[in-house]
Design a protein around this motif. Structure first.
Motif, PDB file in Angstrom:
ATOM      1  N   THR A   1       0.819  -1.261   0.001  1.00 37.65           N
ATOM      2  CA  THR A   1      -0.034  -0.013  -0.061  1.00 37.65           C
ATOM      3  C   THR A   1       0.804   1.039  -0.022  1.00 37.65           C
ATOM      4  O   THR A   1       2.045   1.161   0.512  1.00 37.65           O
ATOM      5  CB  THR A   1      -0.886  -0.061   1.361  1.00 37.65           C
TER       6      THR A   1
ATOM      7  N   THR B   1       5.869   3.389   1.758  1.00 39.05           N
ATOM      8  CA  THR B   1       5.328   1.964   1.253  1.00 39.05           C
ATOM      9  C   THR B   1       6.569   0.844   1.665  1.00 39.05           C
ATOM     10  O   THR B   1       7.207   1.222   2.555  1.00 39.05           O
ATOM     11  CB  THR B   1       5.228   2.270  -0.390  1.00 39.05           C
TER      12      THR B   1
ATOM     13  N   GLY C   1      -2.802  -3.355  -4.516  1.00 43.27           N
ATOM     14  CA  GLY C   1      -2.016  -2.177  -4.227  1.00 43.27           C
ATOM     15  C   GLY C   1      -1.416  -1.763  -5.378  1.00 43.27           C
ATOM     16  O   GLY C   1      -0.837  -2.534  -6.283  1.00 43.27           O
TER      17      GLY C   1
ATOM     18  N   ARG D   1      -4.963   2.273  -3.361  1.00 44.67           N
ATOM     19  CA  ARG D   1      -3.647   2.847  -2.810  1.00 44.67           C
ATOM     20  C   ARG D   1      -3.272   2.698  -1.236  1.00 44.67           C
ATOM     21  O   ARG D   1      -2.208   2.223  -1.096  1.00 44.67           O
ATOM     22  CB  ARG D   1      -3.636   4.382  -3.382  1.00 44.67           C
ATOM     23  N   THR D   2      -3.958   3.182  -0.696  1.00 43.18           N
ATOM     24  CA  THR D   2      -4.046   3.251   0.664  1.00 43.18           C
ATOM     25  C   THR D   2      -4.540   1.862   1.359  1.00 43.18           C
ATOM     26  O   THR D   2      -5.353   1.166   0.775  1.00 43.18           O
ATOM     27  CB  THR D   2      -4.524   4.377   1.356  1.00 43.18           C
ATOM     28  N   ALA D   3      -3.863   1.721   2.603  1.00 47.18           N
ATOM     29  CA  ALA D   3      -4.567   0.707   3.550  1.00 47.18           C
ATOM     30  C   ALA D   3      -5.954   0.729   3.779  1.00 47.18           C
ATOM     31  O   ALA D   3      -6.929  -0.198   3.881  1.00 47.18           O
ATOM     32  CB  ALA D   3      -3.895   0.354   4.779  1.00 47.18           C
TER      33      ALA D   3
ATOM     34  N   MET E   1      -7.782  -0.189   0.728  1.00 42.27           N
ATOM     35  CA  MET E   1      -7.808  -1.789   0.362  1.00 42.27           C
ATOM     36  C   MET E   1      -8.889  -2.310   1.373  1.00 42.27           C
ATOM     37  O   MET E   1      -9.634  -3.308   1.017  1.00 42.27           O
ATOM     38  CB  MET E   1      -6.465  -2.282   0.921  1.00 42.27           C
TER      39      MET E   1
ATOM     40  N   VAL F   1       0.476  -4.814   3.881  1.00 39.25           N
ATOM     41  CA  VAL F   1      -0.206  -3.472   4.050  1.00 39.25           C
ATOM     42  C   VAL F   1       0.746  -2.764   5.053  1.00 39.25           C
ATOM     43  O   VAL F   1       1.161  -3.173   6.070  1.00 39.25           O
ATOM     44  CB  VAL F   1      -1.326  -3.974   4.777  1.00 39.25           C
TER      45      VAL F   1
END
Ligand SMILES: Cc1cc2nc3c(=O)[nH]c(=O)nc-3n(C[C@H](O)[C@H](O)[C@H](O)COP(=O)(O)O)c2cc1C
Length: 389
Positions: A194, A205, A232, A248-250, A253, A273
Motif C-alpha cells: 500500500t 510504502t 495495491g 492505493r492506501t490501506a 484496500m 499492508v
C-alpha cells in the motif's frame, strides 16, 4: 488419467521430449504429440508415434480423420497442453496469438490449462521480446517451468537448458490434479504494497512486488475459481480473467476487500499492508528546510484480522526477516486466521522481488508443512491445494 497434448518445438532439446512423453505415460496419461516443422529437423513423427502408440500431428492442414479439423478436435479433447521444449519463436507466437502452424493454431483454439517448458540459448531467453512473451503467458495463467542454468551448447553456459523431465512432469501433474479443486468457488486476494501519502508527491510504502498475489490469482483461476484481487500499486500484471480492483492506501484496500469478501468463499491476504500511515497528509510538496521535521504516524487498520471476522476461510501471509515461526504462529491466533503462510524475506532467493518463493504453511490446528522452493505460481498451486480442504 488425462489426455495430454505434448507440443514439441525446434530446439536442440527435442531429443528429451521422447523421454518426457514416456514419463508422462508412466504417470498414467495418454500422450499425443504435435511437432512443429522445425522440430522435425531434429526428431521424427515416427519416433513419437511408436513411443506413444498415438498419431502425431505435424502440418497445419493435416487431417488424420477426414472431414474433421484436427486442431479443434485435439484442442477440445486435451486436458492439458504441454509444450516442451518451447522455442523462443513459439513462445512469442503464443503470446501474440499467431496461429500459423498446427501447434499454435491448436493452442489458440484451446481453453484449458497450459504448461510450457522453454529451452533456448541464454541470449534468446533473456531477450526483451521473450521476457515480455513469457510475462504475457503468465498473465494468462500459463505455468512456465523455467529452464535451468547449465551448458546449453558447446562452449556456452547460462539459463536456457530445458528443466529436468521430473520437474516438467511434476508441474503437469500439479496442474492436472488441481484443475477443478476450486470449481464454483470465489477467492478474494489482497496483493501488493500500500502507499500511505506524506504529501502530494511522497508516500510510505514497502518492497512488496505483488508477484505472489498475482501468482495466487493465476493458480486459483487454473483451479477453476472466480477470482477478485484488491491490488495495491505495483508494476505487476494480474491475470486478465481475474477481477482486479486497484487501490492505493490501506484504508482503501480494507474498504474494497470488506465489500468483496461478502461473496467470497475464501480470503487470502497476500498484500503487504503498511502498518502505519502519516496522521496528516500535507498539501502540495513539503519543502526542504534546515531544521528537523517529524512525521507523526498512526496505525493502519489490520485488514486481514478485519476480514477474518467476516467468517470466511481466511489465510494470511507473514513476510518475516527470519525463519523463526513464532511471530507467524502468534498472528494466527491474534487475527483469527485459518492458516498463515510464512516466508523468510531475508533470503534473497525467495525475497520480495524474486520470481521464486518457498512457504511454511501453518494451520490453526498446529500442523505445518514446507512448500518446495519453486516459481511463485508453482508455490501458489501448492498453497491452494493445501488450504482447499
Ligand atoms: C541446431 C539448432 C538448434 C536450435 N535450438 C533452439 C533452441 O533450443 N531453442 C529455440 O528457441 N530455438 C532454437 N533454434 C531455432 C529454432 O529452431 C527456430 O527459431 C525455429 O523457427 C523454431 O520454430 P518452432 O518454434 O516452430 O519450433 C535452433 C536452431 C538450430 C539450427
Amino acid at each position: 488419467m488425462a489426455n495430454i497434448v505434448l507440443g514439441v518445438c525446434g530446439s536442440i532439446a527435442c531429443y528429451r521430449a521422447a523421454d518426457l512423453a514416456r514419463d508422462l505415460m508412466r504417470a498414467g496419461h495418454v500422450v499425443r504429440v504435435c511437432l512443429t516443422d522445425a522440430a522435425q529437423k531434429f526428431v521424427t513423427p515416427m519416433l513419437f508415434e511408436t513411443l506413444t502408440g498415438q498419431p502425431c500431428l505435424i502440418g497445419a492442414f493435416e487431417e488424420p480423420e477426414r472431414g474433421r479439423m484436427a486442431h479443434l478436435d485435439w484442442a477440445r479433447q486435451a486436458d492439458l497442453l504441454l509444450i516442451a521444449p518451447a522455442s523462443a519463436n513459439t513462445l512469442n507466437k503464443l503470446a501474440a496469438g499467431i496461429a500459423d502452424d498446427m501447434l499454435t493454431t491448436m493452442a489458440l483454439a484451446y481453453e484449458g490449462p497450459m504448461v510450457v517448458a522453454p529451452a533456448m540459448n541464454p541470449a534468446m531467453y533473456s531477450h526483451d521480446a521473450t521476457i515480455t512473451a513469457m510475462r504475457t503467458l503468465a498473465e494468462r495463467a500459463v505455468l512456465i517451468v523455467e529452464p535451468t542454468e547449465g551448458d546449453v551448447v558447446v562452449g556456452e553456459h547460462g539459463q536456457g537448458k530445458l528443466a529436468a523431465n521430473s520437474e516438467i512432469v511434476m508441474a503437469a501433474s500439479t496442474v492436472l490434479s488441481a484443475r477443478s479443486l476450486y470449481a464454483g468457488k470465489r477467492v478474494l486476494i489482497t496483493s501488493g504494497p500500500t502507499q500511505e501519502p506524506i504529501d502530494d508527491v511522497r508516500f510510505l510504502t514497502n518492497r512488496s512486488s505483488g508477484k505472489m498475489g498475482a501468482a495466487i490469482a493465476q493458480a486459483a483461476l487454473l483451479m477453476g475459481a472466480q477470482v477478485t484481487v484488491i491490488a495495491g500499486p505495483s508494476a505487476t500484471l494480474y491475470p486478465r480473467l481475474a477481477r482486479v480492483i486497484h487501490v492505493r492506501t490501506a484504508n482503501q484496500m480494507l474498504e474494497e476487500a470488506a465489500e468483496a469478501a461478502g461473496e467470497a468463499d475464501m480470503v487470502i491476504g497476500a498484500a503487504a499492508v503498511a502498518d502505519y500511515r502519516p496522521v496528516h497528509q500535507a498539501e502540495g510538496k513539503i519543502r526542504r528546510k534546515s531544521v528537523d521535521i517529524h512525521l507523526e504516524l498512526t496505525p493502519n487498520p489490520d485488514i486481514i484480522a478485519a476480514l477474518a471476522k467476516l467468517g470466511k476461510r481466511t489465510v494470511g501471509f507473514a513476510a518475516e526477516p527470519t525463519m523463526d515461526l513464532s511471530e507467524a504462529k502468534a498472528k494466527i491466533v491474534r487475527k483469527g486466521l485459518y492458516a498463515i503462510a510464512h516466508n523468510d524475506v531475508s533470503n534473497p532467493a525467495i525475497g520480495f522481488e524474486s520470481d521464486k518463493n518457498q512457504l511454511t504453511l501453518i494451520l490453526a490446528n498446529g500442523s505445518q508443512e514446507v512448500s518446495p522452493l519453486a516459481s511463485k505460481l508453482q508455490v501458489a498451486l501448492w498453497l491452494l491445494e493445501k488450504i482447499a480442504n
